[in-house]
Design a protein around this motif. Structure first.
Motif, PDB file in Angstrom:
ATOM      1  N   CYS A  91       0.828  -1.219   0.000  1.00 35.39           N
ATOM      2  CA  CYS A  91       0.000   0.000   0.000  1.00 35.39           C
ATOM      3  C   CYS A  91       0.855   1.258   0.000  1.00 35.39           C
ATOM      4  N   ARG A  92       1.901   1.271   0.818  1.00 38.04           N
ATOM      5  CA  ARG A  92       2.796   2.439   0.837  1.00 38.04           C
ATOM      6  C   ARG A  92       3.416   2.665  -0.534  1.00 38.04           C
ATOM      7  N   ALA A  93       3.930   1.604  -1.126  1.00 37.62           N
ATOM      8  CA  ALA A  93       4.572   1.731  -2.432  1.00 37.62           C
ATOM      9  C   ALA A  93       3.575   2.212  -3.484  1.00 37.62           C
ATOM     10  N   ALA A  94       2.360   1.685  -3.446  1.00 37.55           N
ATOM     11  CA  ALA A  94       1.342   2.094  -4.425  1.00 37.55           C
ATOM     12  C   ALA A  94       0.975   3.557  -4.246  1.00 37.55           C
ATOM     13  N   MET A  95       0.802   3.986  -3.035  1.00 38.01           N
ATOM     14  CA  MET A  95       0.422   5.381  -2.792  1.00 38.01           C
ATOM     15  C   MET A  95       1.512   6.349  -3.246  1.00 38.01           C
ATOM     16  N   VAL A  96       2.752   5.972  -3.047  1.00 38.18           N
ATOM     17  CA  VAL A  96       3.863   6.823  -3.509  1.00 38.18           C
ATOM     18  C   VAL A  96       3.834   6.907  -5.032  1.00 38.18           C
ATOM     19  N   ARG A  97       3.644   5.767  -5.694  1.00 37.35           N
ATOM     20  CA  ARG A  97       3.623   5.751  -7.158  1.00 37.35           C
ATOM     21  C   ARG A  97       2.459   6.577  -7.696  1.00 37.35           C
ATOM     22  N   ILE A  98       1.299   6.442  -7.072  1.00 36.04           N
ATOM     23  CA  ILE A  98       0.122   7.185  -7.529  1.00 36.04           C
ATOM     24  C   ILE A  98       0.308   8.683  -7.287  1.00 36.04           C
ATOM     25  N   ALA A  99       0.852   9.032  -6.130  1.00 40.29           N
ATOM     26  CA  ALA A  99       1.045  10.446  -5.798  1.00 40.29           C
ATOM     27  C   ALA A  99       1.996  11.134  -6.764  1.00 40.29           C
ATOM     28  N   THR A 100       2.981  10.421  -7.273  1.00 37.00           N
ATOM     29  CA  THR A 100       3.933  11.038  -8.196  1.00 37.00           C
ATOM     30  C   THR A 100       3.279  11.426  -9.519  1.00 37.00           C
ATOM     31  N   LEU A 101       2.145  10.806  -9.851  1.00 33.69           N
ATOM     32  CA  LEU A 101       1.464  11.134 -11.102  1.00 33.69           C
ATOM     33  C   LEU A 101       1.010  12.588 -11.125  1.00 33.69           C
ATOM     34  N   ALA A 102       0.678  13.128  -9.969  1.00 34.01           N
ATOM     35  CA  ALA A 102       0.205  14.514  -9.901  1.00 34.01           C
ATOM     36  C   ALA A 102       1.283  15.504 -10.303  1.00 34.01           C
ATOM     37  N   GLY A 103       2.531  15.123 -10.189  1.00 31.88           N
ATOM     38  CA  GLY A 103       3.621  16.017 -10.535  1.00 31.88           C
ATOM     39  C   GLY A 103       4.021  15.981 -11.998  1.00 31.88           C
ATOM     40  N   GLU A 104       3.423  15.076 -12.766  1.00 31.50           N
ATOM     41  CA  GLU A 104       3.761  14.985 -14.186  1.00 31.50           C
ATOM     42  C   GLU A 104       3.029  16.072 -14.961  1.00 31.50           C
ATOM     43  N   PRO A 105       3.686  16.647 -15.968  1.00 30.14           N
ATOM     44  CA  PRO A 105       3.069  17.754 -16.714  1.00 30.14           C
ATOM     45  C   PRO A 105       1.874  17.295 -17.544  1.00 30.14           C
ATOM     46  N   ALA A 106       0.869  18.143 -17.607  1.00 29.85           N
ATOM     47  CA  ALA A 106      -0.296  17.901 -18.443  1.00 29.85           C
ATOM     48  C   ALA A 106      -0.085  18.574 -19.784  1.00 29.85           C
ATOM     49  N   ARG A 107      -0.732  18.052 -20.816  1.00 27.30           N
ATOM     50  CA  ARG A 107      -0.680  18.689 -22.127  1.00 27.30           C
ATOM     51  C   ARG A 107      -1.619  19.881 -22.130  1.00 27.30           C
ATOM     52  N   ALA A 108      -1.234  20.910 -22.830  1.00 27.10           N
ATOM     53  CA  ALA A 108      -2.117  22.068 -22.989  1.00 27.10           C
ATOM     54  C   ALA A 108      -3.292  21.650 -23.868  1.00 27.10           C
TER      55      ALA A 108
END
Length: 111
Positions: A91-108
């Motif tokens: 669970c800890r590992a999954a939450m860290v992986r999921i949380a990092t997605l928020a920091g990835e850039p979105a396309r305009a």
């Protein structure tokens, strides 16, 4: 048991369209061993979430994709719960992986 058979045994069963999208997201992992459910479901859920975030997909048209991503992550945690000794670390590992997605850039998006 294959991952597909493991998913077939989940109750309640998802609606047909949602299950089809889940299967498509899992790709060839669907025919692999159910012992890999945690990794396969989490990876597929992450990828769908990454695509949704990248595309800034927040409209009703994205509902099936959002539901599939949610279901895949839920299935990953359900599979992890079948191994109580490994649950906290998974669970800890999954939450860290999921949380990092928020920091990835979105396309305009073009409007």
């Amino acid at each position: 048991m294959t991952l597909s058979a493991w998913l077939d045994a989940r109750r309640p069963a998802p609606p047909v369209r949602l299950r089809a999208r889940i299967d498509a997201a899992l790709g060839s992992a669907l025919h692999g061993d159910a012992d890999a459910a945690v990794v396969a479901c989490l990876r597929a859920g992450e990828e769908l979430t990454r695509e949704l975030l990248r595309e800034n997909a927040t409209s009703r048209e994205s509902a099936l994709e959002l539901l599939a991503a949610d279901a895949l992550v839920t299935y990953a945690f359900e599979a992890a719960s079948e191994r109580p000794g490994e649950l906290a670390a998974a669970c800890r590992a999954a939450m860290v992986r999921i949380a990092t997605l928020a920091g990835e850039p979105a396309r305009a998006t073009e409007r």
